[in-house]
Design an enzyme around this catalytic site. Structure first.
Site, short mmCIF file in Angstrom:
data_model
loop_
_atom_site.label_atom_id
_atom_site.label_comp_id
_atom_site.label_asym_id
_atom_site.label_seq_id
_atom_site.Cartn_x
_atom_site.Cartn_y
_atom_site.Cartn_z
CG HIS A 112 -2.03 -0.93 1.21
ND1 HIS A 112 -3.04 -0.93 2.14
CD2 HIS A 112 -2.33 -1.92 0.33
CE1 HIS A 112 -3.92 -1.87 1.84
NE2 HIS A 112 -3.52 -2.49 0.76
CE1 TYR A 129 -4.79 3.54 9.38
CE2 TYR A 129 -5.29 3.32 11.71
CZ TYR A 129 -4.54 2.97 10.61
OH TYR A 129 -3.53 2.04 10.74
N PRO A 165 -3.35 -0.79 19.04
CG PRO A 165 -5.09 -2.24 18.54
CD PRO A 165 -4.43 -1.55 19.66
CE LYS A 211 4.22 2.50 13.46
NZ LYS A 211 4.95 2.32 12.19
CE1 TYR A 236 0.11 2.84 7.80
CE2 TYR A 236 -0.71 3.46 9.96
CZ TYR A 236 -0.81 2.70 8.81
OH TYR A 236 -1.83 1.78 8.68
P1 FAS Z 1 2.89 -12.94 20.94
O1 FAS Z 1 1.91 -12.70 22.05
O2 FAS Z 1 2.41 -12.90 19.53
O3 FAS Z 1 3.60 -14.36 21.11
C1 FAS Z 1 3.93 -14.84 22.40
C2 FAS Z 1 3.87 -16.36 22.32
O4 FAS Z 1 4.30 -16.88 23.59
C3 FAS Z 1 2.46 -16.88 22.07
O5 FAS Z 1 2.45 -17.80 21.01
C4 FAS Z 1 2.09 -17.53 23.39
O6 FAS Z 1 1.25 -18.67 23.22
C5 FAS Z 1 3.45 -17.94 23.93
N1 FAS Z 1 3.47 -18.10 25.39
C6 FAS Z 1 2.83 -17.35 26.31
N2 FAS Z 1 3.06 -17.84 27.55
C7 FAS Z 1 3.87 -18.93 27.39
C8 FAS Z 1 4.45 -19.87 28.28
N3 FAS Z 1 4.20 -19.81 29.59
N4 FAS Z 1 5.22 -20.85 27.77
C9 FAS Z 1 5.46 -20.93 26.43
N5 FAS Z 1 4.92 -20.07 25.53
C10 FAS Z 1 4.14 -19.09 26.01
N6 FAS Z 1 -0.78 -5.63 16.63
C11 FAS Z 1 -0.98 -4.88 15.53
O7 FAS Z 1 -0.02 -4.27 15.05
N7 FAS Z 1 -2.24 -4.78 14.95
C12 FAS Z 1 -3.32 -5.46 15.46
O8 FAS Z 1 -4.43 -5.36 14.93
C13 FAS Z 1 -3.15 -6.27 16.60
N8 FAS Z 1 -4.20 -6.99 17.09
C14 FAS Z 1 -4.00 -7.75 18.24
C15 FAS Z 1 -5.07 -8.51 18.80
C16 FAS Z 1 -4.87 -9.26 19.96
C17 FAS Z 1 -6.03 -10.05 20.55
C18 FAS Z 1 -3.62 -9.25 20.60
C19 FAS Z 1 -3.41 -10.00 21.91
C20 FAS Z 1 -2.56 -8.53 20.04
C21 FAS Z 1 -2.73 -7.78 18.85
N9 FAS Z 1 -1.69 -7.07 18.27
C22 FAS Z 1 -1.85 -6.31 17.16
C23 FAS Z 1 -0.38 -7.09 18.82
C24 FAS Z 1 0.30 -8.35 18.35
O9 FAS Z 1 0.30 -8.38 16.97
C25 FAS Z 1 1.66 -8.38 18.99
O10 FAS Z 1 2.31 -7.15 18.90
C26 FAS Z 1 2.54 -9.46 18.41
O11 FAS Z 1 1.84 -10.66 18.50
C27 FAS Z 1 3.84 -9.47 19.22
O12 FAS Z 1 4.50 -10.65 18.97
P2 FAS Z 1 5.25 -11.43 20.16
O13 FAS Z 1 6.06 -10.48 20.94
O14 FAS Z 1 5.89 -12.60 19.51
O15 FAS Z 1 4.09 -11.90 21.17
C1 PHB Z 2 -4.92 -4.88 10.58
O1 PHB Z 2 -4.90 -5.03 9.35
O2 PHB Z 2 -5.26 -5.80 11.39
C2 PHB Z 2 -4.56 -3.54 11.16
C3 PHB Z 2 -4.08 -2.55 10.32
C4 PHB Z 2 -3.77 -1.30 10.85
C5 PHB Z 2 -3.95 -1.07 12.21
C6 PHB Z 2 -4.44 -2.08 13.05
C7 PHB Z 2 -4.75 -3.32 12.53
O3 PHB Z 2 -3.66 0.15 12.72
#
Ligand code: FAS
Ligand code: PHB
Length: 386
Positions: free
Chosen positions: A72, A200, A287, A291, A379
């Site tokens: 994009h 947005y 979110p 980031k 961004y």
């Molecule tokens: P993660 O949380 O992805 O990975 C951590 C891993 O550790 C998981 O697989 C977990 O199962 C594992 N773990 C936890 N406890 C453990 C234990 N005791 N033993 C072993 N393993 C264990 N970011 C965006 O930019 N845009 C979004 O729209 C967005 N939506 C999100 C929605 C939700 C519901 C959540 C929770 C987060 C969202 N995020 C979003 C943020 C997300 O993308 C994180 O920034 C990203 O997953 C970060 O990656 P990790 O640091 O690897 O953590």
């Molecule tokens: C997404 O595509 O899930 C998304 C994109 C931009 C955002 C948050 C989530 O700021």
């Protein structure tokens, strides 16, 4: 069992670190609490900065991303019933890419399994030991058997609720937090995106975001109460609210519905002894700025470089500066994510003056090239320090 780096968590941070270390000839063991199907089906982030795309490609896990990712050049800001395009590429020469986090996780799990190196799913009772010594260990149980791995270094990549941050001595850990008085209700729908780029929207009823996963899969979010019950949002109400806030929307079969809490969180320092925190284990951003996953990639780039210097050349300088280097970026990204959240969401306790100031800031932003450039360069992703 013995390894050089014990990695807790197989999310983007843990999997990318394992891949970068493997390519540097450094051995690791990855421990994941959930099943492979669970982590590969978890719908989360969707937007990658240019730097994250480049990092995944350089790490050898970006082939499908290059084929299937949606590049994009811009995004729309919508307020007062009108949309204003921010031309990210014209302003910065860089672009962003839509590629579901779960797709990147699939690519990195496949790469990990291809190395033949350990990736244990569905582990339980993970505990970190002796992190302040040169011989830390991780214990866990699996199928009723207690196991342990002796490491030189432990990478805590276990997200916000994992055990690694909790293993840091409480007297050295400083936590900074802002919990927002709202959440996002997100849906994944079988419907062509209403716009080829992201929208947005700031609206009196609340924020909304139109994004996507493909030309036939829409990802949509709307601001809701922090304790919102998705069951109170039947499809008809959801589509009506999205249409009101976004101006238009293509309806379709809703495949997934969920509420994401909104918080800003930073834990400092990100290193104690031989334990290094990376990704959501150390920080959470709302979110709005897309980031979360991108910050995890940035942390891992620094950690992989630090550990490569340590294991190959006995250098400790970058390890000693790991936390300082990561936090410089983390706090700039925290500020940006907080700013975008404050700019676009409806705060129920805001008075009419604050509402007008919010719209005035958006109006200034879309009519000032300097302001648009400031938004665009953050961004698409600030330059990496490492
Ligand atoms: P993660 O949380 O992805 O990975 C951590 C891993 O550790 C998981 O697989 C977990 O199962 C594992 N773990 C936890 N406890 C453990 C234990 N005791 N033993 C072993 N393993 C264990 N970011 C965006 O930019 N845009 C979004 O729209 C967005 N939506 C999100 C929605 C939700 C519901 C959540 C929770 C987060 C969202 N995020 C979003 C943020 C997300 O993308 C994180 O920034 C990203 O997953 C970060 O990656 P990790 O640091 O690897 O953590
Ligand atoms: C997404 O595509 O899930 C998304 C994109 C931009 C955002 C948050 C989530 O700021």
């Amino acid at each position: 069992m013995r390894t050089q780096v014990g990695i807790v968590g197989a999310g983007p941070a843990g999997l990318l670190l394992a891949q970068l270390l493997h390519r540097a000839g450094i051995d690791s063991v990855v421990l994941e609490a959930r099943s492979r199907s669970h982590i590969e089906g978890r719908i989360r982030a969707g937007l990658l900065e240019q730097g994250s795309v480049d990092t995944l490609v350089e790490a050898g896990v970006g082939a499908r991303l290059m084929r299937e990712g949606l590049a994009h050049d811009g995004l729309d800001l919508r307020f007062d019933g009108r949309s204003h395009r921010i031309d990210l590429h014209a302003l910065t020469g860089r672009r962003v890419t839509i590629y579901g986090q779960q797709e990147a996780v699939k690519d990195m799990v496949a790469a990990r399994l291809e190395t033949g190196r350990p990736l244990h799913f569905e582990v339980e009772d993970v505990a970190l030991h002796d992190i302040a010594t040169d011989h830390p260990q991780i214990t866990w149980s699996q199928d009723g058997v207690t196991r342990e791995v002796h490491c030189d270094v432990i990478a805590g990549c276990d997200g916000f609720h994992g055990p690694s941050r909790a293993a840091m001595p409480p007297d050295i850990l400083r936590v900074y937090e802002r919990v927002y008085p709202f959440a996002w209700l997100g849906i994944l729908a079988e419907a062509p995106p209403v716009s080829p780029e992201l929208i947005y929207a700031r609206h009196a009823d609340g924020f909304a975001l139109a994004t996507m996963r493909s030309s036939q899969l829409s990802r949509l979010y709307l601001q809701c109460a922090s304790d919102e019950d998705p069951a109170l949002w039947p499809d008809a109400r959801l589509w009506e609210a999205l249409r009101t806030r976004l101006g238009a929307v293509n309806e379709g079969n809703i495949l997934q519905k969920g509420v994401t809490a909104m918080r800003s969180f930073v834990a400092e320092p990100m290193r104690h002894g031989r334990l290094f925190l990376a990704g959501d284990a150390a920080h959470i951003v709302p979110p709005t700025g897309a980031k979360g996953m991108n910050l995890a990639v940035a942390d891992v780039r620094v950690l992989a470089a630090a550990l490569t210097g340590f294991f190959h050349r006995g250098e400790t300088a970058l390890m000693d500066r790991y936390s300082e280097i990561c936090l410089k970026r983390i706090w700039k990204v925290q500020r940006f994510s907080w700013w975008m959240t404050a700019l676009l969401h409806r705060f129920s306790d805001a008075d009419p003056f604050e509402h007008r100031v919010q719209v005035a800031e958006l109006d200034y932003l879309v009519h000032s090239e300097a302001a648009r450039t400031a938004l665009a360069e953050q961004y698409v992703g600030l330059p990496y320090d490492i």
